[in-house]
Write a protein that holds these residues in place. Structure first.
Motif, mmCIF file in Angstrom:
data_model
loop_
_atom_site.group_PDB
_atom_site.id
_atom_site.type_symbol
_atom_site.label_atom_id
_atom_site.label_comp_id
_atom_site.label_asym_id
_atom_site.label_seq_id
_atom_site.Cartn_x
_atom_site.Cartn_y
_atom_site.Cartn_z
ATOM 1 N N PHE A 133 -9.908 -2.965 -3.296
ATOM 2 C CA PHE A 133 -8.730 -2.328 -3.881
ATOM 3 C C PHE A 133 -7.472 -2.570 -3.056
ATOM 4 C CE2 PHE A 133 -9.172 0.947 -0.704
ATOM 5 C CZ PHE A 133 -7.921 1.526 -0.602
ATOM 6 N N PHE A 134 -7.616 -2.792 -1.738
ATOM 7 C CA PHE A 134 -6.446 -2.905 -0.870
ATOM 8 C C PHE A 134 -5.545 -4.089 -1.225
ATOM 9 C CE2 PHE A 134 -4.247 -4.070 3.079
ATOM 10 C CZ PHE A 134 -3.635 -2.867 3.383
ATOM 11 N N PRO A 135 -6.067 -5.308 -1.444
ATOM 12 C CA PRO A 135 -5.168 -6.408 -1.824
ATOM 13 C C PRO A 135 -4.388 -6.134 -3.099
ATOM 14 C CG PRO A 135 -7.324 -7.256 -1.196
ATOM 15 C CD PRO A 135 -7.463 -5.779 -1.301
ATOM 16 N N ILE A 136 -5.017 -5.473 -4.067
ATOM 17 C CA ILE A 136 -4.331 -5.154 -5.319
ATOM 18 C C ILE A 136 -3.195 -4.174 -5.068
ATOM 19 C CG2 ILE A 136 -4.626 -4.213 -7.642
ATOM 20 C CD1 ILE A 136 -7.556 -5.082 -7.491
ATOM 21 N N MET A 137 -3.482 -3.142 -4.305
ATOM 22 C CA MET A 137 -2.467 -2.135 -4.004
ATOM 23 C C MET A 137 -1.285 -2.750 -3.263
ATOM 24 S SD MET A 137 -2.718 1.062 -1.382
ATOM 25 C CE MET A 137 -2.489 -0.122 -0.052
ATOM 26 N N VAL A 138 -1.557 -3.565 -2.252
ATOM 27 C CA VAL A 138 -0.492 -4.154 -1.439
ATOM 28 C C VAL A 138 0.392 -5.069 -2.280
ATOM 29 C CG1 VAL A 138 -0.047 -5.796 0.421
ATOM 30 C CG2 VAL A 138 -1.714 -3.972 0.742
ATOM 31 N N ASN A 139 -0.200 -5.887 -3.137
ATOM 32 C CA ASN A 139 0.588 -6.824 -3.919
ATOM 33 C C ASN A 139 1.439 -6.130 -4.966
ATOM 34 O OD1 ASN A 139 -0.079 -9.977 -3.519
ATOM 35 N ND2 ASN A 139 -1.829 -8.746 -2.909
ATOM 36 N N ILE A 140 0.900 -5.108 -5.624
ATOM 37 C CA ILE A 140 1.704 -4.359 -6.591
ATOM 38 C C ILE A 140 2.858 -3.656 -5.874
ATOM 39 C CG2 ILE A 140 1.712 -2.382 -8.160
ATOM 40 C CD1 ILE A 140 0.465 -4.749 -9.413
ATOM 41 N N ALA A 141 2.575 -3.030 -4.745
ATOM 42 C CA ALA A 141 3.622 -2.346 -3.993
ATOM 43 C C ALA A 141 4.680 -3.327 -3.506
ATOM 44 C CB ALA A 141 3.007 -1.602 -2.802
#
Length: 332
Positions: A133-141
């Protein structure tokens, strides 16, 4: 027959893979490497055929468990990324904590998850979620937080609310980041599932790897690794195709599906203008430039809000000209 650049790019990974397999097989045969130490590609292929039903059963378990954890990761990652990227306070408060959490080894969570949920599907799904989940969160943010202030200021002056800016400009701008993160996250999800299955499961490719290793069936263990790699590669390519078909506007100046070059995007109706091949002798009109995707989306919001764009603004609808069959926007 000479292959085009597109055909060369399509066949390059297969040629490289074939070369590696041939070299691998030759070295194993020439050096007489024991199959119990480092099996040859021929041995791995024979194990895939011999145990195909067992491998398929374990592969199906790993696949659906990985996709379940990955689906949860997408939902949580997008929501957290939206919150963090849309608020400076949330970014400052949450992002450091999420970075610290991501640094924790996810394999260490497996024994804890076993105590909480028991041996089986639960720990595997949650491990796949935690690691992806972390890569998805970082890229959206990142996509939302790096929105150009000039674009936001123009929309605010013309009456757009914060929600309009995020939904009409911020989220579309984050799509390339989002699909890029999916391609990374899906491979990490397979890693998480396999690690959990090796520790707390009686099914799945991870369990197969442990069983094959303990019985000294190295060919079968490598066959399991090949299956994991193949599934991850297929999912990666699937997201690449979806990314290409949904975010073509993000690659201004890139090649389109018909091989021409897109030099201007009309975001209000979602179509491309100014398509020309690299050999087109007709140049762009003087003192013109293509619109960036962000500029085109500003126009989309303005049209929807029915605002009159001032002539002094470089994206004025009155400044759009038609020359040499290409729609462009004049420089201010």
């Amino acid at each position: 027959m000479k292959l085009s650049a597109k055909q060369q790019a399509r066949w390059a990974p297969w040629v490289l893979l074939l070369g590696v397999l041939i070299l691998w097989q030759v070295l194993c045969s020439a050096l007489n490497v024991s199959e119990f130490i480092f099996p040859s590609p021929a041995r791995i292929a024979s194990q895939l055929v011999e145990f195909h039903s067992e491998i398929l059963r374990h592969a199906w378990r790993t696949l659906w468990v990985t996709l379940a954890g990955f689906a949860i990761a997408i939902v949580v990652g997008v929501l957290l990324g939206f919150v963090i990227g849309s608020s400076r306070l949330a970014y400052a408060a949450v992002y450091p904590l999420m970075t610290a959490f991501n640094a924790l080894p996810k394999a260490a969570f497996v024994p804890i998850l076993v105590v909480w949920f028991g041996i089986g599907v639960g720990p595997a799904i949650l491990t796949a979620f935690l690691i992806s989940f972390f890569p998805i969160m970082v890229n959206i943010a990142t996509g939302l937080a790096t929105l150009e202030p000039e674009l936001e200021d123009v929309l605010r002056v013309l009456g757009a609310k914060r929600w309009d800016v995020l939904m009409k400009v911020g989220l579309p701008r984050s799509l390339p980041y989002f699909f890029g993160s999916l391609k990374v996250a899906i491979t990490l999800a397979f890693v998480g599932t396999t690690v959990s299955e090796m520790t707390a499961s009686n099914e799945g490719i991870g369990y197969l790897l442990i069983s094959a290793g303990s019985s000294m069936q190295m060919g079968l263990a490598f066959a399991g690794l090949v299956v994991i790699g193949a599934m991850a590669m297929i999912m990666y390519e699937l997201f690449s195709v979806v990314e290409t078909r949904t975010t073509a506007w993000a690659h201004r100046g890139g090649q389109t599906t018909d091989g021409s070059t897109a030099i201007w995007s009309d975001a209000p109706d979602g179509t491309w203008y100014g398509l020309r091949s690299p050999t087109d002798p007709c140049p762009a009109p003087p003192m013109t430039r293509p619109l960036t995707p962000e500029e085109a989306r500003v126009l989309a919001v303005l049209v929807e809000k029915q605002h009159t764009v001032p002539d002094s603004y470089p994206l004025s609808l009155n400044a759009l000209t038609l020359g040499c069959n290409q729609k462009t926007a004049r420089d201010p």
